[in-house]
Design a protein around this motif. Structure first.
Motif, PDB file in Angstrom:
ATOM      1  N   GLY A 137       4.805   3.744   7.819  1.00  0.00           N
ATOM      2  CA  GLY A 137       5.848   2.732   7.779  1.00  0.00           C
ATOM      3  C   GLY A 137       5.457   1.449   8.473  1.00  0.00           C
ATOM      4  N   THR A 159       2.973  -0.261   7.903  1.00  0.00           N
ATOM      5  CA  THR A 159       2.328  -1.187   6.971  1.00  0.00           C
ATOM      6  C   THR A 159       3.244  -2.355   6.644  1.00  0.00           C
ATOM      7  N   HIS A 160       4.537  -2.214   6.883  1.00  0.00           N
ATOM      8  CA  HIS A 160       5.483  -3.289   6.572  1.00  0.00           C
ATOM      9  C   HIS A 160       5.621  -4.290   7.712  1.00  0.00           C
ATOM     10  N   ARG A 162      -0.808  -0.152  -1.442  1.00  0.00           N
ATOM     11  CA  ARG A 162      -0.197  -0.678  -0.222  1.00  0.00           C
ATOM     12  C   ARG A 162       0.378  -2.069  -0.463  1.00  0.00           C
ATOM     13  N   MET A 163       1.649  -2.206  -0.177  1.00  0.00           N
ATOM     14  CA  MET A 163       2.329  -3.473  -0.408  1.00  0.00           C
ATOM     15  C   MET A 163       1.724  -4.585   0.441  1.00  0.00           C
TER      16      MET A 163
END
Length: 206
Positions: free
Chosen positions: A53, A55-56, A110-111
């Protein structure tokens, strides 16, 4: 030119490993100065945890431990970004892909890195790359047959690769590897690889 070779079979002498090695051999003949990046997924490979999480978050907000956790994802994405051609060895396990390959996919989808969102929805951020997926299957799953309904390998891989922008994807199937037709099918796949690499090299030359 850079080639990323990804092997996901749990077996060191698997059909897919033989065929990705064949692809690399042919590619090297046509690109003698090219660089080959090898990624073997059979070794212990990280799965997604609660830390994913993070990564955001903005990079500046990450703790050293979180940056360390995401370092593998960062490195795998950098390998993808650097490659001009990607060859993936994907044996069929239980009508789908190996868990190791799924773990790799989870690390690279991955965003903000490989896909983003705009006014029209999601869009892949990787482009101008050729992907060759080489599979080995115990049976056959041709289109228009009952077997096609239980092929959860090619449709999934084609979709998820396209999701991150990898839309130039060619599948080479070594089918019937658990049957008498195993030898001819393997030989046909190897021939297909030779023709494909030669054709791609000719296209680059023009």
């Amino acid at each position: 030119m850079k080639l990323l070779q990804i092997d996901s079979s749990a077996r060191s002498s698997s059909v897919t490993r033989q065929l990705t090695a064949k692809f690399v051999e042919e590619w090297k003949k046509n690109h003698p100065a090219g660089e080959i990046i090898r990624r073997d997924l059979a070794t212990t490979f990280p799965h997604i945890t609660d830390d994913w999480g993070r990564t955001h978050l903005e990079p500046s907000q990450l703790t050293p431990a979180q940056r360390n956790y995401l370092s593998m994802s960062d490195h795998l994405i950098e390998e993808l970004q650097a490659a001009d051609t990607i060859v993936i060895g994907a044996p069929m396990y239980n009508v789908a892909i190996p868990s190791s390959l799924k773990a790799w996919i989870d690390q690279v989808v991955r965003m903000g890195k490989t896909f983003g969102y705009g006014p029209s929805g999601a869009r892949g951020l990787l482009s101008d790359k050729k992907v060759i997926v080489i599979t080995a299957r115990g049976g056959a799953y041709p289109k228009g047959t009952p077997g096609e309904k239980v092929d959860f390998q090619e449709p999934y891989l084609r979709h998820i690769l396209g999701f991150i922008g990898l839309t130039d994807v060619t599948f080479i199937h070594a089918e019937n590897q658990a049957r008498e037709e195993a030898g001819p099918s393997l030989a046909s796949a190897a021939e297909h690889i030779g023709r494909l690499v030669a054709d791609q090299s000719q296209q680059l030359a023009h």
